[in-house]
Design an enzyme around this catalytic site. Structure first.
Site, PDB file in Angstrom:
ATOM      1  N   GLU A 281       0.829  -1.207   0.000  1.00  0.00           N
ATOM      2  CA  GLU A 281       0.000   0.000   0.000  1.00  0.00           C
ATOM      3  C   GLU A 281       0.863   1.257   0.000  1.00  0.00           C
ATOM      4  OE1 GLU A 281      -2.971  -0.244  -0.744  1.00  0.00           O
ATOM      5  OE2 GLU A 281      -3.091  -2.407  -0.453  1.00  0.00           O
TER       6      GLU A 281
ATOM      7  N   HIS B 196       1.720   2.332  -3.418  1.00  0.00           N
ATOM      8  CA  HIS B 196       0.748   3.209  -4.090  1.00  0.00           C
ATOM      9  C   HIS B 196       0.942   4.665  -3.667  1.00  0.00           C
ATOM     10  CE1 HIS B 196      -1.332   0.005  -6.020  1.00  0.00           C
ATOM     11  NE2 HIS B 196      -1.774  -0.546  -4.893  1.00  0.00           N
TER      12      HIS B 196
ATOM     13  N   HIS C  48       1.827   7.780  -6.125  1.00  0.00           N
ATOM     14  CA  HIS C  48       1.095   9.043  -6.135  1.00  0.00           C
ATOM     15  C   HIS C  48       2.043  10.226  -5.982  1.00  0.00           C
ATOM     16  CE1 HIS C  48      -2.175  11.772  -4.217  1.00  0.00           C
ATOM     17  NE2 HIS C  48      -2.149  11.935  -5.520  1.00  0.00           N
TER      18      HIS C  48
END
Length: 234
Positions: free
Chosen positions: A102, A105, A109
């Site tokens: 996670e 991600h 970003h």
């Protein structure tokens, strides 16, 4: 009468469902197995996530606890990284691996990773397409003429957007897993044998996205088969 209503294309739907069920069962099995293996450094999922974010110079993402099992996700809208019950306070190699994924991600970003941005842009289109595709196609099949062809083609186009979303998701998820493995290895948060276990967990998770994409493609193929005659004849 039975053969009149028999639709062999349901086989495509069934294949898609079975693929997704098998992938889901596999990830649950692998995650459960390595959830019982504690990491030697005893870092919890929360601690691992915070350390990875710090190492990447990301200080505006909050790591929060969310309910559920394997409901972990990164929300780019409010910059929160949600870790589930089985990850947040757990120090298992599975929990650390999922938390690191996670974080991958969040790093995507922060770095402006293009496939993530494309996937984000496709979310409303994919949701809209999934909701309206079948109603438009069914209406198109009930009427005749140019309007029928237009509605059917529009429905297929909208459903194709949902399929495209599934396909774009694949590189996003694979890249996040690669980032997770790289940072866990380079930082020393996990030992080599533990890293091998994490690869198995993330590999099983990746199969669920592959299964989802395959299922969506099979459903699109079914739509094309079911509407092929109408689109040609009208």
């Amino acid at each position: 009468m039975f053969y009149y209503y028999y639709d062999w294309t349901y086989i495509l739907v069934l294949i898609g469902v079975l693929i997704c069920l098998a992938a889901s069962a596999r990830v649950r099995q692998v995650f459960a197995k390595y959830s019982r293996v504690q990491s030697r450094l005893r870092l919890t999922g929360k601690e691992a996530a915070e350390e990875i974010l710090r190492r990447n110079g990301i200080y505006d993402v909050r790591v929060i606890h969310i309910p559920g099992n394997l409901t972990d996700h990164y929300n780019p809208g409010n910059k929160t990284l949600g870790l589930s019950d089985t990850v947040y306070q757990s120090s298992s190699v599975a929990a650390v691996g999922v938390a690191a994924h996670e974080c991958g991600h969040a790093v995507q970003h922060a770095r402006g990773y293009a496939p993530l941005a494309i996937r984000g842009a496709l979310v409303p289109v994919a949701n809209f397409g999934s909701a309206l595709a079948w109603p438009l196609i069914l209406i198109g099949l009930l009427i005749t003429g140019e309007t029928s062809v237009f509605l059917i083609n529009l429905g297929i186009l909208l459903f194709s957007a949902a399929v495209l979303f599934q396909l774009v998701t694949l590189p996003v998820e694979f890249n996040a897993s690669r980032r997770a493995v790289d940072v866990l290895g380079a930082s020393g948060m996990l030992y080599p044998d533990e890293l091998s276990s994490v690869k198995k967990v993330l590999g099983a998770a990746a199969l669920t996205y592959v299964a989802g994409a395959a299922s969506a493609i099979l459903q699109l193929l079914r739509l094309l088969i079911l509407t092929g005659g109408r689109r040609r004849n009208d």
